[in-house]
Write a protein that holds these residues in place. Structure first.
Motif, PDB file in Angstrom:
ATOM      1  N   LEU A   9      35.882  37.806  78.115  1.00  0.00           N
ATOM      2  CA  LEU A   9      36.031  36.335  77.088  1.00  0.00           C
ATOM      3  C   LEU A   9      35.619  36.794  75.845  1.00  0.00           C
ATOM      4  CD1 LEU A   9      34.182  34.091  79.772  1.00  0.00           C
ATOM      5  CD2 LEU A   9      36.745  34.200  79.382  1.00  0.00           C
ATOM      6  N   LEU A  10      35.048  37.972  75.618  1.00  0.00           N
ATOM      7  CA  LEU A  10      34.545  38.343  74.058  1.00  0.00           C
ATOM      8  C   LEU A  10      35.808  38.176  73.181  1.00  0.00           C
ATOM      9  CD1 LEU A  10      32.230  41.123  75.016  1.00  0.00           C
ATOM     10  CD2 LEU A  10      31.622  38.695  74.459  1.00  0.00           C
ATOM     11  N   TYR A  11      35.369  38.281  71.851  1.00  0.00           N
ATOM     12  CA  TYR A  11      36.412  38.080  70.819  1.00  0.00           C
ATOM     13  C   TYR A  11      37.110  39.524  70.733  1.00  0.00           C
ATOM     14  CZ  TYR A  11      35.023  33.779  68.507  1.00  0.00           C
ATOM     15  OH  TYR A  11      35.177  32.452  68.493  1.00  0.00           O
ATOM     16  N   THR A  12      38.650  39.748  70.609  1.00  0.00           N
ATOM     17  CA  THR A  12      38.956  40.973  70.066  1.00  0.00           C
ATOM     18  C   THR A  12      38.839  41.242  68.709  1.00  0.00           C
ATOM     19  OG1 THR A  12      41.058  40.085  69.965  1.00  0.00           O
ATOM     20  CG2 THR A  12      40.734  40.532  72.177  1.00  0.00           C
ATOM     21  N   LYS A  13      39.168  42.477  68.270  1.00  0.00           N
ATOM     22  CA  LYS A  13      38.941  42.719  67.165  1.00  0.00           C
ATOM     23  C   LYS A  13      40.108  41.862  65.986  1.00  0.00           C
ATOM     24  CE  LYS A  13      37.635  47.612  67.234  1.00  0.00           C
ATOM     25  NZ  LYS A  13      37.874  49.107  66.874  1.00  0.00           N
ATOM     26  N   TRP A  14      41.191  41.734  66.489  1.00  0.00           N
ATOM     27  CA  TRP A  14      41.894  40.637  65.704  1.00  0.00           C
ATOM     28  C   TRP A  14      41.686  39.282  65.829  1.00  0.00           C
ATOM     29  CZ3 TRP A  14      45.362  39.388  62.627  1.00  0.00           C
ATOM     30  CH2 TRP A  14      46.133  38.056  62.892  1.00  0.00           C
ATOM     31  N   GLN A  15      41.080  38.771  67.012  1.00  0.00           N
ATOM     32  CA  GLN A  15      40.606  37.590  66.795  1.00  0.00           C
ATOM     33  C   GLN A  15      39.216  37.268  66.176  1.00  0.00           C
ATOM     34  OE1 GLN A  15      40.092  37.186  71.253  1.00  0.00           O
ATOM     35  NE2 GLN A  15      41.837  36.150  71.459  1.00  0.00           N
ATOM     36  N   GLU A  16      38.721  38.383  65.873  1.00  0.00           N
ATOM     37  CA  GLU A  16      37.441  38.329  64.988  1.00  0.00           C
ATOM     38  C   GLU A  16      37.626  38.555  63.546  1.00  0.00           C
ATOM     39  OE1 GLU A  16      33.136  38.917  64.381  1.00  0.00           O
ATOM     40  OE2 GLU A  16      34.257  38.646  66.534  1.00  0.00           O
ATOM     41  N   PHE A  83      35.155  34.153  73.010  1.00  0.00           N
ATOM     42  CA  PHE A  83      36.326  33.328  72.292  1.00  0.00           C
ATOM     43  C   PHE A  83      36.711  32.141  73.297  1.00  0.00           C
ATOM     44  CE2 PHE A  83      40.919  32.936  71.733  1.00  0.00           C
ATOM     45  CZ  PHE A  83      40.963  32.619  70.210  1.00  0.00           C
ATOM     46  N   GLY A  84      36.876  31.153  72.520  1.00  0.00           N
ATOM     47  CA  GLY A  84      37.124  29.691  73.042  1.00  0.00           C
ATOM     48  C   GLY A  84      35.902  28.914  73.690  1.00  0.00           C
ATOM     49  N   ASP A  85      34.815  29.599  73.501  1.00  0.00           N
ATOM     50  CA  ASP A  85      33.788  28.707  74.315  1.00  0.00           C
ATOM     51  C   ASP A  85      33.535  27.329  73.406  1.00  0.00           C
ATOM     52  OD1 ASP A  85      31.377  27.803  75.660  1.00  0.00           O
ATOM     53  OD2 ASP A  85      29.972  29.652  74.719  1.00  0.00           O
ATOM     54  N   ASP A  86      33.316  26.323  74.348  1.00  0.00           N
ATOM     55  CA  ASP A  86      33.150  25.131  73.541  1.00  0.00           C
ATOM     56  C   ASP A  86      31.820  24.708  73.511  1.00  0.00           C
ATOM     57  OD1 ASP A  86      35.968  24.321  72.845  1.00  0.00           O
ATOM     58  OD2 ASP A  86      36.144  23.807  75.121  1.00  0.00           O
ATOM     59  N   GLY A  87      30.948  25.831  73.691  1.00  0.00           N
ATOM     60  CA  GLY A  87      29.479  25.680  73.726  1.00  0.00           C
ATOM     61  C   GLY A  87      28.819  24.345  74.367  1.00  0.00           C
ATOM     62  N   ASN A  88      27.847  23.751  73.643  1.00  0.00           N
ATOM     63  CA  ASN A  88      27.251  22.470  74.374  1.00  0.00           C
ATOM     64  C   ASN A  88      27.717  21.290  73.770  1.00  0.00           C
ATOM     65  OD1 ASN A  88      25.428  23.772  76.074  1.00  0.00           O
ATOM     66  ND2 ASN A  88      24.439  24.870  74.262  1.00  0.00           N
ATOM     67  N   ARG A  89      29.164  21.144  73.280  1.00  0.00           N
ATOM     68  CA  ARG A  89      29.267  19.976  72.872  1.00  0.00           C
ATOM     69  C   ARG A  89      29.501  18.743  73.675  1.00  0.00           C
ATOM     70  NH1 ARG A  89      35.175  21.570  70.677  1.00  0.00           N
ATOM     71  NH2 ARG A  89      34.059  23.182  69.744  1.00  0.00           N
ATOM     72  N   GLY A  90      29.585  18.761  74.858  1.00  0.00           N
ATOM     73  CA  GLY A  90      29.459  17.931  75.901  1.00  0.00           C
ATOM     74  C   GLY A  90      31.008  17.080  75.706  1.00  0.00           C
ATOM     75  N   ASN A 176      21.633  40.864  74.979  1.00  0.00           N
ATOM     76  CA  ASN A 176      21.460  39.413  75.009  1.00  0.00           C
ATOM     77  C   ASN A 176      22.853  38.733  75.250  1.00  0.00           C
ATOM     78  OD1 ASN A 176      18.658  39.655  74.683  1.00  0.00           O
ATOM     79  ND2 ASN A 176      18.980  40.186  72.479  1.00  0.00           N
ATOM     80  N   PRO A 177      23.735  39.152  76.178  1.00  0.00           N
ATOM     81  CA  PRO A 177      24.862  38.388  76.557  1.00  0.00           C
ATOM     82  C   PRO A 177      24.709  37.000  76.700  1.00  0.00           C
ATOM     83  CG  PRO A 177      24.247  39.543  78.419  1.00  0.00           C
ATOM     84  CD  PRO A 177      23.242  39.922  77.411  1.00  0.00           C
ATOM     85  N   PRO A 178      25.881  36.074  76.427  1.00  0.00           N
ATOM     86  CA  PRO A 178      25.846  34.589  76.625  1.00  0.00           C
ATOM     87  C   PRO A 178      25.602  34.296  78.173  1.00  0.00           C
ATOM     88  CG  PRO A 178      27.967  35.397  75.637  1.00  0.00           C
ATOM     89  CD  PRO A 178      27.102  36.380  75.771  1.00  0.00           C
ATOM     90  N   GLU A 179      24.858  33.263  78.521  1.00  0.00           N
ATOM     91  CA  GLU A 179      24.493  33.140  79.847  1.00  0.00           C
ATOM     92  C   GLU A 179      25.684  32.024  80.123  1.00  0.00           C
ATOM     93  OE1 GLU A 179      20.613  32.044  80.277  1.00  0.00           O
ATOM     94  OE2 GLU A 179      19.879  34.087  79.866  1.00  0.00           O
ATOM     95  N   THR A 180      26.348  31.200  79.409  1.00  0.00           N
ATOM     96  CA  THR A 180      27.064  30.171  79.709  1.00  0.00           C
ATOM     97  C   THR A 180      28.552  30.043  79.008  1.00  0.00           C
ATOM     98  OG1 THR A 180      25.863  28.557  78.079  1.00  0.00           O
ATOM     99  CG2 THR A 180      24.997  28.779  80.535  1.00  0.00           C
TER     100      THR A 180
END
Length: 350
Positions: A9-16, A83-90, A176-180
């Motif tokens: 799920l992490l950003y690739t170099k191109w996406q970054e 990449f594509g994580d919608d976070g906590n927007r609800g 410290n990787p993301p947990e969600t």
């Protein structure tokens, strides 16, 4: 989500690179060009013609699309390494962000279509077209934005199911990787079924239909317009009326219509890859998610095609200036200490 490899799920170099470098550049570029066009129309009296009411509204749609879409991408990147994580927007965030982006996109496409229809009407029925053109423009522009908002609202079931997943089994090399991982899904989405979702089908069909209908109809109408104007010019030349005001006004209209035709072609070239790619995704979805292209290639192409769409949203004012000398002079005059003199410019009020 726990069954997947979180590191994928992490950003690739191109996406970054695309997100951190290219998108901010395109955002700044698009805001400068679109607001420069609006400023030019405000500053130069001779450019306050009816057709520029449509082009100013198109500039607002393009600027809105850039602001909503790119700022959303930057916010995602700033809050999560996934990449594509919608976070906590609800759920509310999923609905509102999709609404603003889709409204701006559909409005941009409808502007291209309505511009072609308006020019065709002006050329083929000039007497009727000159009756209250500004009032007609206000009505059409209001209709464009209302229709765009209505269609965008109808897309809500495709984004109104917010899910927050836990990410497990990270490799020890990550600090410290993301947990969600948050994602906006359709209202009918469930984990235990792979049935075709009606909300996705409707969204994909409407999105593609809006684009391809706009492109096909507008380019057909511009072809008819240029053909008719060419015949009129030949007729005036044959009658020895080359030096008349009627002939020169016709030449100005012809340049204006060629400019809009060229703009429509640029619109197609820059947005067609993204929409064709969306069709491939839709076909894959209907075909039990069978991949037509390798996933890593799909990710590269999807990002590249989105960037082309952002270029389209910022390039229109440059197209006007490149294809029409009148607009080039107006852009220069808008930023000079004086504006274009009406006495020195032939004004065509349409």
């Amino acid at each position: 989500m726990s069954g997947a490899n979180p590191s994928d799920l992490l950003y690739t170099k191109w996406q970054e690179t695309a997100t951190v470098v290219l998108m901010p550049i395109l955002l700044a570029f698009g805001l400068i060009t679109n607001f420069s066009f609006i400023f030019m129309v405000y500053r130069v009296p001779d450019m306050r013609i009816t057709i520029n009411m449509y082009l100013m509204s198109l500039a607002v749609a393009d600027a809105s699309l850039l602001i909503c879409s790119i700022s959303d991408k930057l916010l995602r990147h700033g809050t999560s390494p996934s990449f594509g994580d919608d976070g906590n927007r609800g759920t509310a965030g999923c609905i509102l962000i999709a609404f603003f982006i889709n409204t701006s996109l559909i409005a941009s496409e409808l502007h291209i279509l309505i511009l072609a229809v308006e020019r065709y009407y002006s050329v083929c029925w000039p007497l009727e077209a000159h009756i209250n053109p500004r009032k007609r423009a206000v009505r059409l522009l209001t209709a464009i934005w209302l229709v765009s908002a209505t269609i965008s609202i109808s897309f809500t079931p495709a984004f109104a199911n917010y899910r927050l997943y836990c990410l497990l089994y990270w490799d020890s090399k990550y600090v410290n990787p993301p947990e969600t991982f948050g994602v906006c899904l359709t209202v009918s989405f469930t984990e235990d079924t792979s049935d075709i979702d009606g909300a996705i089908v409707y969204y994909q069909i409407m999105q593609s239909s809006a684009f391809f209908t706009s492109v096909i109809v507008s380019n057909f109408l511009y072809a008819m317009i240029l053909r008719r104007l060419s015949r009129v010019s030949e007729s005036l030349e044959n009658r020895g009326m080359v030096q008349t005001i009627h002939y020169r006004n016709g030449q100005i209209r012809q340049r204006l219509n060629r400019m809009l035709c060229f703009n429509s072609l640029v619109f197609f070239v820059l947005l067609a890859p993204f929409n064709i790619n969306s069709l491939f995704y839709f076909v894959s979805y209907l075909n039990d998610h069978k991949k037509l292209v390798e996933p890593h290639i799909t990710a590269i192409l999807d990002t590249a095609f989105r960037l082309l769409g952002y270029v389209n949203s910022g390039i229109n004012p440059l197209v006007y200036g490149a294809s029409n000398p009148r607009y080039r002079k107006a852009f220069v005059a808008a930023w000079s200490s004086r504006t274009l003199s009406k006495s020195r410019t032939l004004v065509v009020r349409n």
